[in-house]
Design a protein around this motif. Sequence first.
Motif, PDB file in Angstrom:
ATOM      1  N   TYR A  62      -8.091  -6.048  -2.974  1.00  0.00           N
ATOM      2  CA  TYR A  62      -8.540  -4.861  -2.256  1.00  0.00           C
ATOM      3  C   TYR A  62     -10.060  -4.776  -2.329  1.00  0.00           C
ATOM      4  O   TYR A  62     -10.653  -4.894  -3.393  1.00  0.00           O
ATOM      5  CB  TYR A  62      -7.907  -3.621  -2.883  1.00  0.00           C
ATOM      6  CG  TYR A  62      -8.481  -2.316  -2.411  1.00  0.00           C
ATOM      7  CD1 TYR A  62      -8.094  -1.763  -1.189  1.00  0.00           C
ATOM      8  CD2 TYR A  62      -9.398  -1.621  -3.193  1.00  0.00           C
ATOM      9  CE1 TYR A  62      -8.630  -0.550  -0.768  1.00  0.00           C
ATOM     10  CE2 TYR A  62      -9.922  -0.411  -2.784  1.00  0.00           C
ATOM     11  CZ  TYR A  62      -9.540   0.119  -1.565  1.00  0.00           C
ATOM     12  OH  TYR A  62     -10.063   1.312  -1.148  1.00  0.00           O
ATOM     13  N   THR A 118     -11.859   0.859   1.729  1.00  0.00           N
ATOM     14  CA  THR A 118     -11.175   1.558   2.812  1.00  0.00           C
ATOM     15  C   THR A 118     -12.143   2.513   3.489  1.00  0.00           C
ATOM     16  O   THR A 118     -13.032   3.074   2.834  1.00  0.00           O
ATOM     17  CB  THR A 118      -9.945   2.325   2.292  1.00  0.00           C
ATOM     18  OG1 THR A 118      -9.315   3.005   3.379  1.00  0.00           O
ATOM     19  CG2 THR A 118     -10.335   3.348   1.239  1.00  0.00           C
ATOM     20  N   PHE A 175       0.841  -1.191   0.000  1.00  0.00           N
ATOM     21  CA  PHE A 175       0.000   0.000   0.000  1.00  0.00           C
ATOM     22  C   PHE A 175       0.878   1.242   0.000  1.00  0.00           C
ATOM     23  O   PHE A 175       1.877   1.299   0.720  1.00  0.00           O
ATOM     24  CB  PHE A 175      -0.903   0.001   1.236  1.00  0.00           C
ATOM     25  CG  PHE A 175      -1.751   1.237   1.364  1.00  0.00           C
ATOM     26  CD1 PHE A 175      -3.007   1.295   0.794  1.00  0.00           C
ATOM     27  CD2 PHE A 175      -1.284   2.340   2.060  1.00  0.00           C
ATOM     28  CE1 PHE A 175      -3.783   2.432   0.903  1.00  0.00           C
ATOM     29  CE2 PHE A 175      -2.055   3.486   2.180  1.00  0.00           C
ATOM     30  CZ  PHE A 175      -3.308   3.535   1.591  1.00  0.00           C
ATOM     31  N   CYS A 201      -7.071   3.475  -4.261  1.00  0.00           N
ATOM     32  CA  CYS A 201      -7.858   3.412  -3.027  1.00  0.00           C
ATOM     33  C   CYS A 201      -8.548   4.765  -2.830  1.00  0.00           C
ATOM     34  O   CYS A 201      -8.104   5.600  -2.018  1.00  0.00           O
ATOM     35  CB  CYS A 201      -6.970   3.064  -1.831  1.00  0.00           C
ATOM     36  SG  CYS A 201      -6.041   1.521  -2.039  1.00  0.00           S
ATOM     37  N   VAL A 251      -7.943  -0.449   5.764  1.00  0.00           N
ATOM     38  CA  VAL A 251      -8.075  -1.078   4.452  1.00  0.00           C
ATOM     39  C   VAL A 251      -8.511  -2.527   4.639  1.00  0.00           C
ATOM     40  O   VAL A 251      -8.060  -3.206   5.567  1.00  0.00           O
ATOM     41  CB  VAL A 251      -6.747  -1.009   3.676  1.00  0.00           C
ATOM     42  CG1 VAL A 251      -6.856  -1.709   2.328  1.00  0.00           C
ATOM     43  CG2 VAL A 251      -6.331   0.453   3.479  1.00  0.00           C
ATOM     44  N   TYR A 277      -9.334   7.248   0.657  1.00  0.00           N
ATOM     45  CA  TYR A 277      -8.459   6.941   1.779  1.00  0.00           C
ATOM     46  C   TYR A 277      -8.003   8.216   2.492  1.00  0.00           C
ATOM     47  O   TYR A 277      -7.649   9.200   1.853  1.00  0.00           O
ATOM     48  CB  TYR A 277      -7.226   6.157   1.318  1.00  0.00           C
ATOM     49  CG  TYR A 277      -6.204   5.959   2.421  1.00  0.00           C
ATOM     50  CD1 TYR A 277      -6.379   4.970   3.379  1.00  0.00           C
ATOM     51  CD2 TYR A 277      -5.094   6.794   2.521  1.00  0.00           C
ATOM     52  CE1 TYR A 277      -5.467   4.798   4.395  1.00  0.00           C
ATOM     53  CE2 TYR A 277      -4.169   6.621   3.537  1.00  0.00           C
ATOM     54  CZ  TYR A 277      -4.363   5.630   4.480  1.00  0.00           C
ATOM     55  OH  TYR A 277      -3.456   5.476   5.502  1.00  0.00           O
TER      56      TYR A 277
END
Length: 468
Positions: free
Chosen positions: A107, A110, A79, A383, A115, A386
């Motif tokens: 994944y 998040t 990550f 992501c 996560v 996040y």
Amino acid sequence: MTRKRRNRSRICGEVFVLVFSRLPARDAVRCAALSRHHRRLVGSLDFWLLHRRLAPPVPHPHIAYMASSNLPGRLFHEFHHLAAGSNNGLRRALIDRDPAHSCRQRYAGTCNGVVVLAADRFHSSTTVVLFNPAVAGSEEVLGINLNNAFGPGPYRVSGFGYGASTGRHRLLVTRVHEKGRHGGASRYNDGAAAHMLSYTLGRDFPDGVGRCRAVISSSKSGPRTKISGSSVYLDGKVYLLADHARVLAFDVDDETVAAIDLPGERAPEPEEKEKHARSKLMEMSGRLCVATAGGEGNIALWLLTADQQWERRCLIPRYAAGKLAGGWDCGGALLLLFTGSAKEPDLMLYDTRVNNKASAEPLHVPRAVAEPEEREASRHVFCWGYRPTLVSPGSILGGGTRPILWRGGGVAAALNPVLERDVRAGRRRTTETVCFMDMLFHIMQQLPDKADDVVREFSLGSLPFSLR
């Protein structure tokens, strides 16, 4: 301790929280070193929820992504969070050491800095991994069991969110339907028979694991809904793309689902109607973002307002055949990433400040990052949504918090030689992805003031001097 001293300690703690919550994230983390009491304050979920409201916004530009690569019998995840003002950014490596599930781990979402990784699909039970990239040793493995109460699978964990009113974190589970086509198998989520489930996390339930309930049910003869496997969590809602034509907004508090039609006019051709969406769901400037067909071969970029209305951000000439994979607003200059049209990605700068009319400028990706030798060896996912925190997955599951250790630049020493070897091998395979993302972040940092310099640097398709 006397009542007077207890009241004084409580008041001091409230004052500290109000002061620390207004600091930038890294400065707030440094305050955790004052004492154990301060570590508990800074590590609590309530603190970071308050910090999100009162503190300065996350420095722009910033980008969060996860790079993954297959190793013999294992899967390597790394990550990364790159933000302006940070020296090395945030980086965290994980290795799935279960050969039976390593190829299906991905994944899944998040929320509040935590996560979630989950199997690509499962039937009645599975395990998910919750970890905070900023907290050392924060990994928690959670078992999920649907007990076959919602029909046969397979299922997929498609989202992760938090309800402020209930104080609960929930996983969104969707049912996956497999349909053969042209001699192969294509997977999509099925809208028949309770195809969307809400799984509430917490060990205070009777089974000590969680609670699951259906939030969308329909008959087997009803229409099937194709739901994307990726989602975005923003402000108490988990958003998923359905049928390439609408967005499903799951309210984490109420456990209800609302449908929001995508904007823009549908093209008359059936194929165009099915693929009205030209991107996955993204985040831009803290709002939900998606690209749709804009007519005459163009692409329209839209942002969702607070009252669930669509606002068009720009209209982009469709020079690339691939989908829009990412878009970032860098002070009026948009950086757009297209993938899937060729071996190398397409980059475009879209300046909204030129004579009140937008101008687009394609960027030639340098050969050093556009044509990696082992591109098939690694993959990545953005992501969206996040935000770095020190929330411990253990506190989400009801298992208390662990000692806080801010992991700001890299991975701690490996636990054993085998793990150290796998970390080195995983990083070698994800080097091309990391280099490409570093180049994207370099461009973001130059915008918008140095947009002309960026175009000139990349016009020859060579790596800029600052990245060599």
